[in-house]
Design an enzyme around this catalytic site. Sequence first.
Site, PDB file in Angstrom:
ATOM      1  N   LYS A   4     -52.085  -8.472-104.211  1.00 17.40           N
ATOM      2  CA  LYS A   4     -51.073  -9.256-104.937  1.00 17.40           C
ATOM      3  C   LYS A   4     -50.420 -10.331-104.054  1.00 17.40           C
ATOM      4  O   LYS A   4     -50.368 -11.497-104.430  1.00 17.40           O
ATOM      5  CB  LYS A   4     -49.968  -8.321-105.496  1.00 17.40           C
ATOM      6  CG  LYS A   4     -50.472  -7.240-106.417  1.00 17.40           C
ATOM      7  CD  LYS A   4     -49.353  -6.336-106.902  1.00 17.40           C
ATOM      8  CE  LYS A   4     -48.646  -5.562-105.800  1.00 17.40           C
ATOM      9  NZ  LYS A   4     -49.502  -4.625-105.058  1.00 17.40           N
ATOM     10  N   SER A   5     -49.911  -9.914-102.882  1.00 18.51           N
ATOM     11  CA  SER A   5     -49.204 -10.871-102.015  1.00 18.51           C
ATOM     12  C   SER A   5     -50.150 -11.941-101.495  1.00 18.51           C
ATOM     13  O   SER A   5     -49.803 -13.128-101.476  1.00 18.51           O
ATOM     14  CB  SER A   5     -48.555 -10.153-100.822  1.00 18.51           C
ATOM     15  OG  SER A   5     -47.642  -9.199-101.273  1.00 18.51           O
ATOM     16  N   SER A  21     -50.584  -0.918-104.130  1.00 19.59           N
ATOM     17  CA  SER A  21     -50.343  -1.462-102.796  1.00 19.59           C
ATOM     18  C   SER A  21     -51.701  -1.776-102.160  1.00 19.59           C
ATOM     19  O   SER A  21     -52.645  -0.986-102.286  1.00 19.59           O
ATOM     20  CB  SER A  21     -49.597  -0.422-101.948  1.00 19.59           C
ATOM     21  OG  SER A  21     -49.385  -0.918-100.655  1.00 19.59           O
ATOM     22  N   SER A  49     -44.967  -2.783-109.549  1.00 18.08           N
ATOM     23  CA  SER A  49     -44.477  -2.548-110.926  1.00 18.08           C
ATOM     24  C   SER A  49     -45.363  -1.531-111.661  1.00 18.08           C
ATOM     25  O   SER A  49     -46.107  -1.892-112.580  1.00 18.08           O
ATOM     26  CB  SER A  49     -44.352  -3.863-111.703  1.00 18.08           C
ATOM     27  OG  SER A  49     -45.430  -4.748-111.530  1.00 18.08           O
TER      28      SER A  49
HETATM   29  P1  ADP Z   1     -50.514  -6.096-101.936  1.00 11.64           P
HETATM   30  O1  ADP Z   1     -49.578  -7.286-101.925  1.00 11.64           O
HETATM   31  O2  ADP Z   1     -51.130  -5.866-103.288  1.00 11.64           O
HETATM   32  O3  ADP Z   1     -49.899  -4.861-101.346  1.00 11.64           O
HETATM   33  P2  ADP Z   1     -51.875  -7.470 -99.783  1.00 11.64           P
HETATM   34  O4  ADP Z   1     -52.128  -8.839-100.329  1.00 11.64           O
HETATM   35  O5  ADP Z   1     -50.716  -7.292 -98.860  1.00 11.64           O
HETATM   36  O6  ADP Z   1     -51.769  -6.444-101.014  1.00 11.64           O
HETATM   37  O7  ADP Z   1     -53.160  -6.918 -99.038  1.00 11.64           O
HETATM   38  C1  ADP Z   1     -54.450  -7.040 -99.613  1.00 11.64           C
HETATM   39  C2  ADP Z   1     -55.507  -6.997 -98.515  1.00 11.64           C
HETATM   40  O8  ADP Z   1     -56.786  -7.033 -99.133  1.00 11.64           O
HETATM   41  C3  ADP Z   1     -55.422  -8.198 -97.591  1.00 11.64           C
HETATM   42  O9  ADP Z   1     -55.671  -7.773 -96.277  1.00 11.64           O
HETATM   43  C4  ADP Z   1     -56.551  -9.122 -98.113  1.00 11.64           C
HETATM   44  O10 ADP Z   1     -57.082  -9.954 -97.112  1.00 11.64           O
HETATM   45  C5  ADP Z   1     -57.578  -8.085 -98.569  1.00 11.64           C
HETATM   46  N1  ADP Z   1     -58.509  -8.586 -99.614  1.00 11.64           N
HETATM   47  C6  ADP Z   1     -59.846  -8.428 -99.582  1.00 11.64           C
HETATM   48  N2  ADP Z   1     -60.436  -8.985-100.650  1.00 11.64           N
HETATM   49  C7  ADP Z   1     -59.441  -9.527-101.391  1.00 11.64           C
HETATM   50  C8  ADP Z   1     -59.415 -10.259-102.625  1.00 11.64           C
HETATM   51  N3  ADP Z   1     -60.535 -10.550-103.295  1.00 11.64           N
HETATM   52  N4  ADP Z   1     -58.224 -10.643-103.106  1.00 11.64           N
HETATM   53  C9  ADP Z   1     -57.087 -10.348-102.441  1.00 11.64           C
HETATM   54  N5  ADP Z   1     -57.031  -9.663-101.259  1.00 11.64           N
HETATM   55  C10 ADP Z   1     -58.212  -9.246-100.732  1.00 11.64           C
END
Ligand code: ADP
Length: 202
Positions: free
Chosen positions: A40-41, A36, A108
């Site tokens: 990913k999102s 988390s 996953s």
């Molecule tokens: P997940 O879907 O894996 O739970 P999210 O995409 O919701 O994660 O959150 C990831 C957070 O990390 C976001 O606030 C995003 O802006 C930040 N972040 C920082 N660097 C990166 C990167 N290189 N790639 C993706 N997200 C990043």
Amino acid sequence: MNTTLHLTAVEHRVDSASRQRRFGHDGAVIWLTGLSASGKSTLAMRLEEQLLSQGYACYVLDGDNIRHGLNANLGFSPEDRTENIRRVGEVAALFADAGMVCIVALISPYIADRAQARAAAARNRLPFHEVYVATDLATCETRDPKGLYRKARAGELRGFTGIDAPYEAPEAAELQIDTQLENVDASLSKLRGYVTRHCPLL
Ligand code: ADP
């Protein structure tokens, strides 16, 4: 009674070559796994936006979104997580079979469940690309965009992946993105480059 004994598969009248001509590329599953807050999102939604503007037919199946509908009846026990992933794996394979690039963003956490999702695609000879969004726990916990790690550490959330539930990292993902070392644009560029190389437009 096993009802599958009474089922007969029906042939489509449209083949994959016709779908490929229609969409301009083959169908595929791009499966993003990671903790988390690993990213990913963020990466999936931006990838979808960019691919669509390039002419791809694509769609994101996001774990949180799917839990509001198709998987609204599932919780976070190991059994429910397995069923959650089984359903998303089957739906992703259907999207890919329909000719689309289906991007999945789902923690996953179990290797076996991801293997099952890969097998669902393989059953229809559809490409499946596992992408490990390999952000370490400390970075995810520092980001904590939804405040979930804080709640898990405070004992308000049980069975949280990385805190009191396991995450089994991929052993042979097709692509690994170490987001703690780079910004979103850099990670996205790697992901998009990989996808456009492996799912090229005709
Ligand atoms: P997940 O879907 O894996 O739970 P999210 O995409 O919701 O994660 O959150 C990831 C957070 O990390 C976001 O606030 C995003 O802006 C930040 N972040 C920082 N660097 C990166 C990167 N290189 N790639 C993706 N997200 C990043």
